[in-house]
Motif scaffolding. Structure first.
Motif, PDB file in Angstrom:
ATOM      1  N   TYR A  65       0.836  -1.231  -0.209  1.00 29.94           N
ATOM      2  CA  TYR A  65      -0.025  -0.012  -0.089  1.00 29.94           C
ATOM      3  C   TYR A  65       0.894   1.193  -0.074  1.00 29.94           C
ATOM      4  CZ  TYR A  65      -3.290   3.681   1.318  1.00 29.94           C
ATOM      5  OH  TYR A  65      -3.892   4.687   1.563  1.00 29.94           O
ATOM      6  N   ASP A  68      -0.251   7.232  -2.911  1.00 26.83           N
ATOM      7  CA  ASP A  68      -0.517   7.735  -4.191  1.00 26.83           C
ATOM      8  C   ASP A  68      -0.653   7.080  -5.190  1.00 26.83           C
ATOM      9  OD1 ASP A  68       0.338  10.380  -2.806  1.00 26.83           O
ATOM     10  OD2 ASP A  68       2.452  10.035  -2.615  1.00 26.83           O
ATOM     11  N   ASP A  96      -7.663   6.997   4.590  1.00 29.51           N
ATOM     12  CA  ASP A  96      -6.398   7.558   3.793  1.00 29.51           C
ATOM     13  C   ASP A  96      -6.514   7.795   2.181  1.00 29.51           C
ATOM     14  OD1 ASP A  96      -3.585   8.663   4.176  1.00 29.51           O
ATOM     15  OD2 ASP A  96      -2.932   6.460   3.235  1.00 29.51           O
ATOM     16  N   PRO A  99     -10.059  10.240   0.141  1.00 25.54           N
ATOM     17  CA  PRO A  99     -10.018  11.615   0.187  1.00 25.54           C
ATOM     18  C   PRO A  99      -8.657  12.021  -1.155  1.00 25.54           C
ATOM     19  CG  PRO A  99     -10.023  11.193   2.396  1.00 25.54           C
ATOM     20  CD  PRO A  99      -9.930   9.679   1.730  1.00 25.54           C
ATOM     21  N   ARG A 100      -7.789  11.223  -0.928  1.00 30.22           N
ATOM     22  CA  ARG A 100      -6.979  11.795  -2.089  1.00 30.22           C
ATOM     23  C   ARG A 100      -7.470  11.441  -3.460  1.00 30.22           C
ATOM     24  NH1 ARG A 100      -1.427  11.307   0.863  1.00 30.22           N
ATOM     25  NH2 ARG A 100      -1.824  10.029   2.829  1.00 30.22           N
ATOM     26  N   LYS A 104      -8.173  13.657  -6.676  1.00 30.01           N
ATOM     27  CA  LYS A 104      -7.589  13.279  -8.119  1.00 30.01           C
ATOM     28  C   LYS A 104      -8.619  13.666  -9.152  1.00 30.01           C
ATOM     29  CE  LYS A 104      -3.580  11.006  -6.455  1.00 30.01           C
ATOM     30  NZ  LYS A 104      -2.582  12.068  -6.482  1.00 30.01           N
ATOM     31  N   ARG A 175       4.630  10.622  -3.398  1.00 29.52           N
ATOM     32  CA  ARG A 175       5.136  11.946  -2.957  1.00 29.52           C
ATOM     33  C   ARG A 175       5.182  11.477  -1.398  1.00 29.52           C
ATOM     34  NH1 ARG A 175       1.397  15.527  -6.221  1.00 29.52           N
ATOM     35  NH2 ARG A 175      -0.469  14.973  -4.844  1.00 29.52           N
ATOM     36  N   THR A 176       4.164  10.775  -1.062  1.00 37.28           N
ATOM     37  CA  THR A 176       4.137  10.146   0.268  1.00 37.28           C
ATOM     38  C   THR A 176       4.540   8.996   0.433  1.00 37.28           C
ATOM     39  OG1 THR A 176       2.186  11.726   0.642  1.00 37.28           O
ATOM     40  CG2 THR A 176       2.407   9.796   2.314  1.00 37.28           C
ATOM     41  N   ARG A 177       5.575   8.475   1.071  1.00 38.89           N
ATOM     42  CA  ARG A 177       6.371   7.162   1.121  1.00 38.89           C
ATOM     43  C   ARG A 177       6.191   6.470   2.327  1.00 38.89           C
ATOM     44  NH1 ARG A 177      10.383   5.729  -2.347  1.00 38.89           N
ATOM     45  NH2 ARG A 177      11.014   8.253  -2.324  1.00 38.89           N
ATOM     46  N   ILE A 178       5.215   5.454   2.336  1.00 40.69           N
ATOM     47  CA  ILE A 178       5.302   4.403   3.664  1.00 40.69           C
ATOM     48  C   ILE A 178       6.624   3.639   3.554  1.00 40.69           C
ATOM     49  CG2 ILE A 178       4.043   2.429   4.699  1.00 40.69           C
ATOM     50  CD1 ILE A 178       1.717   3.857   3.329  1.00 40.69           C
TER      51      ILE A 178
ATOM     52  N   LEU B 129      -6.164  15.973   3.681  1.00 39.74           N
ATOM     53  CA  LEU B 129      -5.729  15.324   2.265  1.00 39.74           C
ATOM     54  C   LEU B 129      -6.156  15.906   1.211  1.00 39.74           C
ATOM     55  CD1 LEU B 129      -6.517  11.709   3.479  1.00 39.74           C
ATOM     56  CD2 LEU B 129      -4.200  12.720   3.565  1.00 39.74           C
ATOM     57  N   GLU B 133      -3.707  17.594  -1.751  1.00 33.75           N
ATOM     58  CA  GLU B 133      -3.686  17.394  -2.918  1.00 33.75           C
ATOM     59  C   GLU B 133      -3.737  18.556  -3.842  1.00 33.75           C
ATOM     60  OE1 GLU B 133      -3.565  14.600  -4.800  1.00 33.75           O
ATOM     61  OE2 GLU B 133      -3.119  13.218  -3.250  1.00 33.75           O
ATOM     62  N   PRO B 138       3.080  16.042  -0.498  1.00 38.08           N
ATOM     63  CA  PRO B 138       2.666  14.820   0.255  1.00 38.08           C
ATOM     64  C   PRO B 138       1.934  15.061   1.666  1.00 38.08           C
ATOM     65  CG  PRO B 138       5.148  15.388   0.465  1.00 38.08           C
ATOM     66  CD  PRO B 138       4.576  16.285  -0.538  1.00 38.08           C
ATOM     67  N   VAL B 166       5.121   3.800   9.128  1.00 41.23           N
ATOM     68  CA  VAL B 166       6.225   4.834   9.215  1.00 41.23           C
ATOM     69  C   VAL B 166       6.218   5.590   7.993  1.00 41.23           C
ATOM     70  CG1 VAL B 166       8.607   5.412   9.744  1.00 41.23           C
ATOM     71  CG2 VAL B 166       7.558   3.320  10.891  1.00 41.23           C
ATOM     72  N   GLU B 168       7.733   8.648   5.263  1.00 40.27           N
ATOM     73  CA  GLU B 168       8.593   9.756   5.027  1.00 40.27           C
ATOM     74  C   GLU B 168       8.441  10.567   3.907  1.00 40.27           C
ATOM     75  OE1 GLU B 168      12.790   7.334   6.391  1.00 40.27           O
ATOM     76  OE2 GLU B 168      12.172   7.881   4.386  1.00 40.27           O
TER      77      GLU B 168
END
Ligand SMILES: Cc1cc2nc3c(=O)[nH]c(=O)nc-3n(C[C@H](O)[C@H](O)[C@H](O)COP(=O)(O)OP(=O)(O)OC[C@H]3O[C@@H](n4cnc5c(N)ncnc54)[C@H](O)[C@@H]3O)c2cc1C
Ligand SMILES: Nc1ncnc2c1ncn2[C@@H]1O[C@H](COP(=O)(O)O)[C@@H](O)[C@H]1O
Lengths: 314, 256
Positions: A65, A68, A96, A99-100, A104, A175-178, B129, B133, B138, B166, B168
Motif C-alpha cells: 500500500y 499516491d 487515507d 480523500p486523495r 484527483k 510523494r508520500t512514502r510508507i 488530504l 492534493e 505529500p 512509518v 517519510e
C-alpha cells in the motif's frame, strides 16, 4: 443502471470481512458492479465475488500500500470503466485513500456512511460525533463513499462468475512514502472493525488489571478498548481509546467495565448494537445508555463473567 | 520555516446539538471551542517552531465572525500570526481545502502545514488530504509521532490494532494530528495579553475564488438519531447476575 466500483481491501492477503458489506450494499440495486483488487492473483477471492460483473485485478511489481500509487491507479480505473460511484470501507486505509482519490478525480466524497443510495447518490452519515445524522447528496462527476464497518446487513454472494480484467499499478514515484509497517507486539483486534469489544475505564486501577479484560476478550474473540481516563493514566495504549478523541467503534456487543459513561466516551460507542455496563455505582450515567447493566465491583464480576462465557461458548 | 496550522471552530464536546430548520443547528446556547485534534496540531506546530530557529507559525481558520475567538486562543497559545477566511460556512470539504490552499500558496515559502485528523462537527475526515492534493504536496493523517529536520519529515501513524506505518516525506507537506501526538499547552497569562495586540488578517472568501455554488457535496437534511430505550438492570448476587446476563445476550439480544 449505475456502474459501481468497489475498492476491495485486503489485509496481508486476507479478504477483509467488511468487504462483504460493500458487496451487499452494491447487490441491493440493479447495478453493474466492478470490484477492484490490488493483488497478484484474484482466484482465492472469486467465491466471495460471485455475482459481481467485473473483477479488476491490479498487478504490479510492488503492490504494498502506497497511497499516491493506489489513488492514481483507482482514478485511472474509474475513468477507463466510466464508473458512476465508488465505495470503500471506512477503515484506516479507506480514510487515507479515498480523500486523495476524491481530489484527483475532482469528485465529492461522503465519509463514514451508515447507508448509501447508489442510484440517487445520497448517503446518511453521523455528524457532531453522532449527536446528529446528516443526509448528503453528491453532485456532478463521480460519487465516492466510505462505509462504516458493521452497518450494512450482509447478504450471501450469489450469481455467475465475474469476468476478470486486469489493470496495472500506477508506478510513479510516490510523494508520500510508507517506508515501514510496524506490527504491534500483541496482535490486537482492530477496534473500528471489531464485532465485540470489552472496554475498561479508570476503575481498572492499573495496567496489569487489563489482563482481566484481555482474558475475557480471548474467550469472545473480542477487541479490548479503554476510556480516555484509562489511557491518560497509562493503563492502556492510545490506540485503544474509544470516544470523541479516540476511535469510533460499532460492534454488535460492547461491554463497558468501570466506565462512567461521559458524553465523550459515549459518542464513540453509542451505535453498538448491544451495550453492557458493569459499574459499582448504580447512579453511573452509563446505565442510562446500556441495554443491560450489572451493579457490582468489576474485580468480582469480571472473573465470574469470563467463566460463564467460557461455559456458554466452550 | 513558515509553518501553518488550520483550525476549525466547533461546538464544545459537551454541547447538546439541536437541529434548526432541517439543515442547520441551533447555535444560541452553544459554547465554541477549537476542534480537539486541531489543538494537537497547534502544539506540534509550536514545537516545530521552537526546534527550527527563525520559524513562524500562522493559524488559519475559515468560518463566520465568531471564529476570531478560536484564532485568538491559538495566538494566546503561542502562534505568531492568524488569518481569518471570512465566510464559507456551507462550503463542502473540497471548497474548504481550496480556500485554505489559496492562502497557504500565497506564501512562496510555506513549509509544514498541520491540521487535525478530523473536525468533530462534520466529522468529514477529508480536508487535510484534500488540501495536500490541492497544493500537490505529500500528506500523512492520523499521525502519532512527528520528526522534522527542516527538509525531511518522518511520521508514524496508527492504522488499527496498534499497527503503525512509518512515512517519510519532504517539506512542504501536510500532517494531520491524532490524539497521542503530544499534550497541548495552555495559554499563559502573558500569551493572552500578547495575543490581544496581534491583528488577525482577514481574507474575504471571494478573494480565494471559492464559493458554495461549486460544492460537490450538498447537505440535504440534518436529523436527530432515534433515542435508545432505557436498558435493563440485572439484579441479584454477582454469580447469579452474570449467568442471567449471558443468557440474555444469547437468547434475547442474540449477540453471542
Ligand atoms: C475534548 C475532550 C475529549 C475527550 N475524549 C474522550 C474520548 O475519546 N474517550 C473517553 O473515554 N473520554 C474522553 N474524554 C474524557 C471524558 O470526559 C471522561 O473524563 C472519561 O471518559 C472518563 O473515563 P472513565 O469513565 O474511565 O473514568 P471515570 O469517569 O472516573 O469513571 C470511573 C467509573 O468506574 C466506576 N468504578 C470505580 N471503581 C469500580 C469498581 N471497582 N468496579 C466497577 N466500577 C467501578 C465508577 O463508579 C465510575 O463510574 C474527553 C474529554 C474532553 C474534554
Ligand atoms: N473551516 C476550517 N477552517 C480551518 N481548518 C479547517 C476547517 N475545516 C476543516 N479544517 C481542518 O481540517 C481538518 C479535518 O477536517 P474535516 O475534514 O472537516 O474532518 C480539521 O481538523 C482542521 O484542521
Amino acid at each position: 443502471m449505475a456502474k459501481i466500483g468497489l475498492y476491495i481491501e485486503l489485509q496481508d492477503g486476507v479478504f477483509k470481512k467488511s468487504n462483504r458489506e460493500l458487496l451487499s450494499l452494491a447487490r441491493k440495486g440493479d447495478h453493474a458492479v466492478h470490484a477492484v483488487i490490488f493483488c497478484a492473483d484474484v482466484r482465492p477471492y472469486l467465491e466471495e465475488l460471485q455475482g459481481v460483473q467485473t473483477v479488476i485485478q491490479v498487478s504490479g511489481a510492488d503492490l504494498s500500500y502506497q497511497p499516491d500509487r493506489y489513488a492514481c491507479t483507482l482514478a485511472t480505473i474509474i475513468e477507463e470503466f466510466q464508473l458512476d460511484a465508488c465505495c470503500a470501507i471506512y477503515s484506516a486505509q479507506g480514510k487515507d485513500l479515498f480523500p486523495r482519490l476524491a481530489a484527483k478525480i475532482k469528485s465529492g466524497l461522503v465519509s463514514d456512511c451508515l447507508s448509501v443510495d447508489l442510484e440517487k447518490r445520497q448517503a446518511l452519515k453521523p455528524v457532531y460525533s453522532g449527536k446528529l445524522l446528516a443526509e448528503y447528496q453528491v453532485e456532478g462527476g463521480r460519487a465516492l463513499f466510505t462505509v462504516r464497518p458493521n452497518v450494512v446487513p450482509v447478504t450471501p454472494a450469489a450469481g455467475g462468475q465475474p469476468e476478470v480484467k486486469s489493470a496495472s499499478l500506477h508506478d510513479g514515484e510516490p510523494r508520500t512514502r510508507i517506508v515501514q509497517v510496524m506490527q504491534s507486539a500483541a496482535q490486537k483486534v482492530d477496534l473500528t472493525e471489531a464485532e465485540i469489544i470489552v472496554s475498561g475505564g479508570r476503575a481498572m486501577k492499573a495496567q496489569e488489571n487489563f489482563c482481566l479484560l484481555e482474558d475475557m476478550a480471548r474467550v469472545l474473540d473480542a477487541g479490548v478498548g479503554a476510556s480516555r481516563a484509562a489511557v491518560d493514566a497509562g493503563f492502556a495504549s492510545a490506540d485503544m481509546q474509544v470516544g470523541q478523541t479516540g476511535k469510533v467503534v460499532n460492534p454488535k456487543l460492547y461491554i463497558a467495565c468501570g466506565i462512567s459513561g461521559a458524553i465523550q466516551h459515549f459518542v464513540g460507542m453509542k451505535t453498538s448494537k448491544v451495550i453492557v455496563a458493569i459499574n459499582k455505582d448504580p447512579e453511573a450515567p452509563i446505565f442510562k445508555k446500556a441495554d443491560y447493566g450489572i451493579v457490582g465491583d468489576l474485580f468480582t464480576v469480571l472473573p465470574l463473567l469470563k467463566e460463564e462465557l467460557k461455559k456458554a461458548l466452550g | 520555516m513558515n509553518i501553518y496550522v488550520c483550525i476549525k471552530q466547533v461546538p464544545d464536546t459537551e454541547a447538546s446539538i439541536l437541529v434548526k430548520e432541517g439543515r442547520s443547528i441551533n447555535e444560541s446556547n452553544v459554547k465554541w471551542i477549537i476542534s480537539p485534534y486541531d489543538e494537537y496540531a497547534i502544539e506540534e506546530a509550536l514545537k516545530l517552531k521552537e526546534k527550527l530557529t527563525g520559524s513562524k507559525v500562522t493559524a488559519l481558520c475559515l468560518g463566520p465572525e465568531r471564529v476570531q475567538n478560536a484564532l485568538r486562543t491559538a495566538l494566546a497559545m503561542g502562534v505568531d500570526a492568524a488569518v481569518h477566511i471570512d465566510g464559507g460556512a456551507a462550503l463542502d470539504a473540497q471548497g474548504t481545502a481550496r480556500a485554505l490552499a489559496h492562502v497557504i500558496r500565497s506564501d512562496k515559502e510555506f513549509g509544514v502545514t498541520f491540521l487535525g485528523r478530523q473536525a468533530i462537527d462534520d466529522d468529514a475526515c477529508q480536508v487535510h488530504l484534500l488540501l495536500a492534493e490541492e497544493l500537490a504536496i505529500p500528506a500523512a493523517t492520523n499521525v502519532l509521532a512527528f520528526a522534522c529536520d527542516g527538509q525531511k519529515v518522518r511520521v508514524e501513524r496508527e492504522i488499527g490494532g496498534g499497527t503503525r506505518e512509518v512515512i517519510e516525506m519532504s517539506v512542504p507537506c501536510v500532517v494531520a494530528a491524532a490524539k497521542g501526538l503530544n499534550t497541548p499547552r495552555y495559554a499563559s497569562m502573558m500569551g493572552i495579553m500578547k495575543a490581544k495586540k496581534i491583528e488577525i488578517r482577514r481574507v474575504a472568501l471571494a478573494e480565494t475564488g471559492v464559493d458554495e455554488a461549486q460544492n460537490k457535496v450538498r447537505l440535504l437534511k440534518l436529523s436527530a438519531p432515534a433515542e435508545k430505550p432505557q436498558g435493563r438492570m440485572i439484579p441479584g448476587e454477582p454469580a447469579e447476575a452474570v449467568r442471567e446476563l449471558v443468557r440474555l445476550l444469547r437468547e434475547e439480544a442474540k449477540v453471542l
